[in-house]
Design an enzyme around this catalytic site. Structure first.
Site, PDB file in Angstrom:
ATOM      1  N   THR A   1       0.841  -1.194   0.000  1.00 42.81           N
ATOM      2  CA  THR A   1       0.000   0.000   0.000  1.00 42.81           C
ATOM      3  C   THR A   1       0.870   1.236   0.000  1.00 42.81           C
ATOM      4  O   THR A   1       2.036   1.177   0.393  1.00 42.81           O
ATOM      5  CB  THR A   1      -0.919   0.031   1.253  1.00 42.81           C
ATOM      6  OG1 THR A   1      -1.849   1.098   1.118  1.00 42.81           O
ATOM      7  CG2 THR A   1      -0.136   0.236   2.530  1.00 42.81           C
TER       8      THR A   1
ATOM      9  N   ASP B   1      -7.350  -6.765   0.124  1.00 40.14           N
ATOM     10  CA  ASP B   1      -8.385  -6.352  -0.825  1.00 40.14           C
ATOM     11  C   ASP B   1      -9.721  -6.395  -0.093  1.00 40.14           C
ATOM     12  O   ASP B   1      -9.967  -7.304   0.702  1.00 40.14           O
ATOM     13  CB  ASP B   1      -8.408  -7.268  -2.044  1.00 40.14           C
ATOM     14  CG  ASP B   1      -9.072  -6.594  -3.231  1.00 40.14           C
ATOM     15  OD1 ASP B   1      -8.991  -5.343  -3.346  1.00 40.14           O
ATOM     16  OD2 ASP B   1      -9.700  -7.284  -4.055  1.00 40.14           O
ATOM     17  N   THR B   2     -10.544  -5.385  -0.335  1.00 45.94           N
ATOM     18  CA  THR B   2     -11.810  -5.251   0.386  1.00 45.94           C
ATOM     19  C   THR B   2     -12.961  -5.079  -0.586  1.00 45.94           C
ATOM     20  O   THR B   2     -12.805  -4.452  -1.641  1.00 45.94           O
ATOM     21  CB  THR B   2     -11.758  -4.013   1.314  1.00 45.94           C
ATOM     22  OG1 THR B   2     -10.779  -4.244   2.310  1.00 45.94           O
ATOM     23  CG2 THR B   2     -13.092  -3.768   2.008  1.00 45.94           C
TER      24      THR B   2
ATOM     25  N   ASP C   1     -18.991   4.110   3.569  1.00 44.83           N
ATOM     26  CA  ASP C   1     -19.278   4.305   4.996  1.00 44.83           C
ATOM     27  C   ASP C   1     -20.590   5.049   5.275  1.00 44.83           C
ATOM     28  O   ASP C   1     -21.318   4.685   6.209  1.00 44.83           O
ATOM     29  CB  ASP C   1     -18.119   5.043   5.685  1.00 44.83           C
ATOM     30  CG  ASP C   1     -16.973   4.103   6.027  1.00 44.83           C
ATOM     31  OD1 ASP C   1     -17.165   2.879   5.940  1.00 44.83           O
ATOM     32  OD2 ASP C   1     -15.885   4.597   6.372  1.00 44.83           O
TER      33      ASP C   1
HETATM   34  P1  IMP Z   1      -9.525  -1.514  -1.044  1.00 42.79           P
HETATM   35  O1  IMP Z   1      -9.352  -2.933  -1.485  1.00 42.79           O
HETATM   36  O2  IMP Z   1      -9.201  -1.314   0.416  1.00 42.79           O
HETATM   37  O3  IMP Z   1      -8.828  -0.539  -1.930  1.00 42.79           O
HETATM   38  O4  IMP Z   1     -11.083  -1.185  -1.128  1.00 42.79           O
HETATM   39  C1  IMP Z   1     -11.803  -1.221  -2.351  1.00 42.79           C
HETATM   40  C2  IMP Z   1     -13.013  -0.303  -2.275  1.00 42.79           C
HETATM   41  O5  IMP Z   1     -13.919  -0.798  -1.278  1.00 42.79           O
HETATM   42  C3  IMP Z   1     -12.705   1.124  -1.857  1.00 42.79           C
HETATM   43  O6  IMP Z   1     -12.396   1.926  -2.964  1.00 42.79           O
HETATM   44  C4  IMP Z   1     -14.023   1.543  -1.219  1.00 42.79           C
HETATM   45  O7  IMP Z   1     -14.957   1.922  -2.195  1.00 42.79           O
HETATM   46  C5  IMP Z   1     -14.518   0.265  -0.579  1.00 42.79           C
HETATM   47  N1  IMP Z   1     -14.089   0.193   0.835  1.00 42.79           N
HETATM   48  C6  IMP Z   1     -13.020  -0.496   1.326  1.00 42.79           C
HETATM   49  N2  IMP Z   1     -12.943  -0.371   2.656  1.00 42.79           N
HETATM   50  C7  IMP Z   1     -13.979   0.423   3.021  1.00 42.79           C
HETATM   51  C8  IMP Z   1     -14.431   0.914   4.279  1.00 42.79           C
HETATM   52  O8  IMP Z   1     -13.853   0.667   5.349  1.00 42.79           O
HETATM   53  N3  IMP Z   1     -15.527   1.695   4.250  1.00 42.79           N
HETATM   54  C9  IMP Z   1     -16.193   1.993   3.108  1.00 42.79           C
HETATM   55  N4  IMP Z   1     -15.810   1.577   1.915  1.00 42.79           N
HETATM   56  C10 IMP Z   1     -14.717   0.781   1.865  1.00 42.79           C
END
Ligand code: IMP
Length: 194
Positions: A8, A69-70, A152
């Site tokens: 990151t 990844d989220t 959020d």
């Molecule tokens: P990343 O994999 O952490 O980059 O998350 C991918 C996408 O998921 C982000 O661009 C947000 O749109 C959404 N996202 C990830 N974590 C959160 C969170 O804690 N709150 C709200 N949206 C999130």
């Protein structure tokens, strides 16, 4: 102190994980280890993307590393936006457009259950490990709050009546998907066992 690369360049994520990790490991960002290009994320699952990013770094530098990844999985939308959460409405990370599209796609929908899921892929001594954190909740019918980021303002965690965006960072981290995945990673790094 052992070094561990975190895939990151997000200073906020880095300090969040370093705080839980204490001084057993020093986290190193991509920029600090000379990786400036965008790492491909072309898998169709969160697990696949986290592994793809960690393997990219390991193949390039041969060093211990992890990637996350989220995604937000909405049941009435068959798990969408899921792995496409960042680019749901547009090609960029347009949070407002993403939230607007989510509300539109859930117009008149009664079942608004959803979850955030974070997957962390760790490569340590050449071995791969996966850690998952999730938080169940519902999608509100309108945005509320201005803390946090992404979805959020629309996400109400189970057992709460306010959105993640109405909570302090500490309150959110204590129950969030990322907080839970990071806690599992840190426990493993400290105890040396799953
Ligand atoms: P990343 O994999 O952490 O980059 O998350 C991918 C996408 O998921 C982000 O661009 C947000 O749109 C959404 N996202 C990830 N974590 C959160 C969170 O804690 N709150 C709200 N949206 C999130």
């Amino acid at each position: 102190m052992k070094k561990l690369i975190f895939a990151t360049n997000n200073a906020h994520k880095l300090s969040e994980v370093q705080a839980v990790l204490g001084d057993a490991f020093t986290l190193v960002t991509l920029r600090e280890c000379g990786i400036t290009e965008d790492i491909p994320e072309t898998a169709d699952t969160l697990e696949g993307n986290a592994l793809q990013k960690a393997r990219y770094i390991y193949e390039k530098l041969g060093a211990d590393c992890f990637a996350d990844d989220t995604g937000l999985e909405v049941d009435a939308l068959n798990g969408a936006p899921g792995v496409h959460s960042a680019r749901y409405a547009t090609d960029g990370h347009d949070f407002a457009a993403n939230n607007c599209l989510l509300l539109k796609n859930l117009e008149g929908v009664e079942n608004r259950t959803a979850r955030f899921r974070t997957v962390i892929a760790l490569i340590l001594g050449g071995k791969e490990y996966l850690f998952e954190g999730r938080v169940e909740g519902t999608i509100a019918t309108e945005e509320a709050g201005c803390e946090g980021f992404g979805y959020d303002p629309l996400f109400v965690p189970s057992g709460e009546i306010i959105t993640f965006a109405q909570m302090s960072a500490e309150a959110k981290n204590a129950i969030s998907h990322r907080g839970r995945a990071v806690a599992k990673l840190v426990k493993f790094l400290k105890d040396g066992k799953l």
